[in-house]
Design a protein around this motif. Structure first.
Motif, PDB file in Angstrom:
ATOM      1  N   ASP A 117      12.733 -12.113   9.339  1.00 55.03           N
ATOM      2  CA  ASP A 117      13.419 -11.299   8.339  1.00 55.03           C
ATOM      3  C   ASP A 117      14.898 -11.664   8.335  1.00 55.03           C
ATOM      4  O   ASP A 117      15.388 -12.362   9.232  1.00 55.03           O
ATOM      5  CB  ASP A 117      13.268  -9.816   8.643  1.00 55.03           C
ATOM      6  N   VAL A 118      15.593 -11.189   7.323  1.00 50.61           N
ATOM      7  CA  VAL A 118      17.049 -11.317   7.250  1.00 50.61           C
ATOM      8  C   VAL A 118      17.660  -9.927   7.384  1.00 50.61           C
ATOM      9  O   VAL A 118      17.039  -8.919   7.051  1.00 50.61           O
ATOM     10  CB  VAL A 118      17.504 -11.982   5.932  1.00 50.61           C
ATOM     11  N   TYR A 119      18.924  -9.906   7.880  1.00 57.10           N
ATOM     12  CA  TYR A 119      19.590  -8.646   8.154  1.00 57.10           C
ATOM     13  C   TYR A 119      21.077  -8.766   7.846  1.00 57.10           C
ATOM     14  O   TYR A 119      21.656  -9.853   7.930  1.00 57.10           O
ATOM     15  CB  TYR A 119      19.434  -8.251   9.634  1.00 57.10           C
ATOM     16  N   ARG A 120      21.683  -7.623   7.543  1.00 59.94           N
ATOM     17  CA  ARG A 120      23.142  -7.582   7.442  1.00 59.94           C
ATOM     18  C   ARG A 120      23.762  -7.824   8.806  1.00 59.94           C
ATOM     19  O   ARG A 120      24.729  -8.561   8.951  1.00 59.94           O
ATOM     20  CB  ARG A 120      23.590  -6.227   6.887  1.00 59.94           C
ATOM     21  N   ASN A 121      23.183  -7.195   9.833  1.00 63.83           N
ATOM     22  CA  ASN A 121      23.563  -7.409  11.220  1.00 63.83           C
ATOM     23  C   ASN A 121      22.299  -7.447  12.065  1.00 63.83           C
ATOM     24  O   ASN A 121      21.408  -6.609  11.887  1.00 63.83           O
ATOM     25  CB  ASN A 121      24.480  -6.294  11.737  1.00 63.83           C
ATOM     26  N   ILE A 122      22.214  -8.402  12.985  1.00 66.85           N
ATOM     27  CA  ILE A 122      21.013  -8.546  13.797  1.00 66.85           C
ATOM     28  C   ILE A 122      20.710  -7.279  14.580  1.00 66.85           C
ATOM     29  O   ILE A 122      19.546  -6.902  14.753  1.00 66.85           O
ATOM     30  CB  ILE A 122      21.158  -9.753  14.746  1.00 66.85           C
ATOM     31  N   ASP A 123      21.759  -6.575  15.045  1.00 66.00           N
ATOM     32  CA  ASP A 123      21.515  -5.379  15.847  1.00 66.00           C
ATOM     33  C   ASP A 123      20.942  -4.228  15.021  1.00 66.00           C
ATOM     34  O   ASP A 123      20.570  -3.190  15.571  1.00 66.00           O
ATOM     35  CB  ASP A 123      22.789  -4.931  16.564  1.00 66.00           C
ATOM     36  N   GLN A 124      20.836  -4.417  13.713  1.00 67.49           N
ATOM     37  CA  GLN A 124      20.222  -3.405  12.856  1.00 67.49           C
ATOM     38  C   GLN A 124      18.763  -3.755  12.511  1.00 67.49           C
ATOM     39  O   GLN A 124      18.153  -3.128  11.652  1.00 67.49           O
ATOM     40  CB  GLN A 124      21.026  -3.253  11.564  1.00 67.49           C
ATOM     41  N   ALA A 125      18.226  -4.759  13.201  1.00 66.77           N
ATOM     42  CA  ALA A 125      16.864  -5.206  12.918  1.00 66.77           C
ATOM     43  C   ALA A 125      15.866  -4.072  13.148  1.00 66.77           C
ATOM     44  O   ALA A 125      15.956  -3.337  14.132  1.00 66.77           O
ATOM     45  CB  ALA A 125      16.516  -6.404  13.797  1.00 66.77           C
ATOM     46  N   GLN A 126      14.923  -3.939  12.229  1.00 65.79           N
ATOM     47  CA  GLN A 126      13.894  -2.920  12.316  1.00 65.79           C
ATOM     48  C   GLN A 126      12.517  -3.565  12.191  1.00 65.79           C
ATOM     49  O   GLN A 126      12.300  -4.448  11.355  1.00 65.79           O
ATOM     50  CB  GLN A 126      14.078  -1.867  11.223  1.00 65.79           C
ATOM     51  N   PHE A 127      11.592  -3.096  13.016  1.00 71.98           N
ATOM     52  CA  PHE A 127      10.247  -3.656  13.021  1.00 71.98           C
ATOM     53  C   PHE A 127       9.555  -3.446  11.681  1.00 71.98           C
ATOM     54  O   PHE A 127       8.756  -4.285  11.241  1.00 71.98           O
ATOM     55  CB  PHE A 127       9.432  -3.016  14.153  1.00 71.98           C
ATOM     56  N   GLU A 128       9.863  -2.361  11.004  1.00 72.25           N
ATOM     57  CA  GLU A 128       9.165  -2.018   9.763  1.00 72.25           C
ATOM     58  C   GLU A 128       9.399  -3.029   8.647  1.00 72.25           C
ATOM     59  O   GLU A 128       8.580  -3.162   7.732  1.00 72.25           O
ATOM     60  CB  GLU A 128       9.594  -0.632   9.278  1.00 72.25           C
ATOM     61  N   THR A 129      10.507  -3.744   8.688  1.00 72.72           N
ATOM     62  CA  THR A 129      10.823  -4.670   7.598  1.00 72.72           C
ATOM     63  C   THR A 129      10.393  -6.106   7.884  1.00 72.72           C
ATOM     64  O   THR A 129      10.542  -6.968   7.007  1.00 72.72           O
ATOM     65  CB  THR A 129      12.337  -4.665   7.319  1.00 72.72           C
ATOM     66  N   ILE A 130       9.901  -6.376   9.087  1.00 72.28           N
ATOM     67  CA  ILE A 130       9.532  -7.751   9.444  1.00 72.28           C
ATOM     68  C   ILE A 130       8.431  -8.256   8.513  1.00 72.28           C
ATOM     69  O   ILE A 130       7.461  -7.557   8.223  1.00 72.28           O
ATOM     70  CB  ILE A 130       9.075  -7.825  10.908  1.00 72.28           C
ATOM     71  N   LYS A 131       8.592  -9.478   8.064  1.00 73.09           N
ATOM     72  CA  LYS A 131       7.667 -10.074   7.103  1.00 73.09           C
ATOM     73  C   LYS A 131       6.806 -11.131   7.795  1.00 73.09           C
ATOM     74  O   LYS A 131       7.322 -12.039   8.443  1.00 73.09           O
ATOM     75  CB  LYS A 131       8.454 -10.690   5.949  1.00 73.09           C
ATOM     76  N   PRO A 132       5.490 -11.050   7.637  1.00 71.11           N
ATOM     77  CA  PRO A 132       4.594 -12.008   8.289  1.00 71.11           C
ATOM     78  C   PRO A 132       4.339 -13.236   7.428  1.00 71.11           C
ATOM     79  O   PRO A 132       4.547 -13.221   6.211  1.00 71.11           O
ATOM     80  CB  PRO A 132       3.309 -11.201   8.457  1.00 71.11           C
ATOM     81  N   ASN A 133       3.896 -14.286   8.062  1.00 72.16           N
ATOM     82  CA  ASN A 133       3.341 -15.431   7.332  1.00 72.16           C
ATOM     83  C   ASN A 133       2.232 -16.047   8.178  1.00 72.16           C
ATOM     84  O   ASN A 133       2.178 -15.866   9.395  1.00 72.16           O
ATOM     85  CB  ASN A 133       4.413 -16.459   6.971  1.00 72.16           C
TER      86      ASN A 133
END
Length: 394
Positions: free
Chosen positions: A340-356
């Motif tokens: 995923d992409v983020y504004r800041n890495i420390d704001q990463a959330q599992f819910e938004t992770i995109k699979p492939n």
């Protein structure tokens, strides 16, 4: 569902179609006359006479083939794809083969693409010279900034780009560790956007052109057994660049990148390999649009179109299982990833992770160099893409 982009690069005269998939014949005869002739037709040996006179000289290979591609953005593209494999005179088995890929294309929409990403080992691997050269006039699709932008904001914009990034690294402390520095120059110009569209409305800094000019420090640990298609070893590359207006750039910012890979030889007899990769990218400061992190490519997060999601930081990982069928040239892969992409890495959330995920076919173009022709079919959330090129994704 909106129409999905299908991007194909057909190399070596669509070898997956013209080569007979005859398992018994392939096992009984290691290389048929047809395969040998086809391979030799596309292979050139720049130092053939010198290698014939001196057996200690590595026989350099320049493998070139026609390239045909298609996507809705570019229409049909025609060109040449090549790999230049070589060693400097005086290099023995302790020096791995240097790799310089070259791709040149021109499309029916009057767009062009010229690229080379190189990794060169000097004698006894005392130095590594790596980097990228890119000159292109190609389109991208823009959906906005962030990891939750809607499909409805899709908008195409065109631009011309020149990227030059050489990095020089010296072997230090141990066999596989290299430390050094380089420069990076990335300019975007001739931008063509939709008047009043999403690109102009968002007006992200550098949307109408920019120049990034800076210096990089770099560290590389590379214990892979084979550069083009490793079966064991580690690869870790770290770069950090500082970009200034004083060096000719339009923006002041810094860019940090990490690329970690590991390869496990599960079965040397059956040629089964398990490969892992983790990629991280973070940019801080007054960065232009071209220096944001772009999600999706033919190397990682396959299945998503490049730039489907854009933000400052990117985290992505993938695992790939690679299998070769006996002693034949044929093989297959299965891969799975997330990012995923983020504004800041420390704001990463599992819910938004995109699979492939996806599968692929392999045909060994050069057994001595373990060089494959790959066809991958990648899937993401509501999207899929095909990729056909020389050498592995990572």
């Amino acid at each position: 569902m909106r129409n999905q982009t299908i991007s194909l690069r057909l190399l070596v005269l669509i070898i997956f179609i013209v080569l007979p998939f005859n398992g018994q014949a392939q096992e009984q005869e290691e290389d048929s006359k047809f395969i040998k002739d086809l391979k030799e037709f596309f292979t050139f040996y720049p130092n053939l006479k010198a290698a014939e006179r001196d057996s200690t000289i590595y026989l350099q290979k320049f493998i070139a083939a026609p390239v045909v591609s298609y996507s809705p953005e570019t229409n049909f593209g025609l060109g040449v794809g090549a790999k230049y494999l070589f060693k400097f005179n005086g290099s023995g088995e302790e020096t791995r083969v240097s790799n310089m890929p070259i791709t040149a294309q021109y499309t029916l929409n009057s767009q062009f693409f010229l690229y080379s990403g190189f990794e060169i080992f000097t004698n006894q691997e005392k130095w590594v010279i790596e980097g990228n050269i890119l000159f292109q006039n190609y389109p991208l699709k823009y959906y906005g900034i962030g990891n939750n932008t809607p499909d409805s904001r899709e908008e195409r914009y065109d631009y011309t780009q020149f990227l030059f990034e050489p990095i020089f690294l010296k072997q230090m402390f141990t066999r596989y560790l290299f430390i050094g520095a380089g420069v990076r120059y990335n300019t975007i110009y001739g931008v063509d956007t939709v008047e009043g569209g999403a690109v102009e409305t968002d007006a992200v800094d550098g949307f109408d052109g920019s120049t990034s000019a800076g210096a990089e420090v770099a560290a590389l640990y590379d214990s892979r057994d084979i550069i083009l298609n490793a079966s064991e070893g580690w690869y870790l590359e770290f770069t950090h660049g500082e970009y200034f207006e004083a060096l000719g750039g339009t923006n002041k910012f810094n860019l940090t990148r990490v690329d970690l890979r590991h390869y496990l030889d599960l079965s040397p007899r059956n040629h089964d390999v398990l490969a892992f990769q983790f990629v991280g990218r973070a940019v801080r400061g007054d960065q232009p649009l071209s220096e944001y992190s772009f999600f999706g490519s033919s190397e990682i997060m396959r299945g998503y179109q490049e730039g489907r999601f854009i933000d400052r930081d990117l985290l992505a990982a993938q695992v790939e299982y690679r299998k070769r069928f006996g002693d034949s040239r044929w093989g297959a892969v299965a891969f799975l990833g997330a990012g995923d992409v983020y504004r800041n890495i420390d704001q990463a959330q599992f819910e938004t992770i995109k699979p492939n995920y996806g599968v692929g076919l392999r045909w060994m173009l050069d057994k001595s160099e373990n060089l494959n022709l790959r066809l991958d079919w990648g899937f993401g959330q509501g999207t899929n893409n095909l990729y056909l090129s020389i050498a592995e994704a990572f």
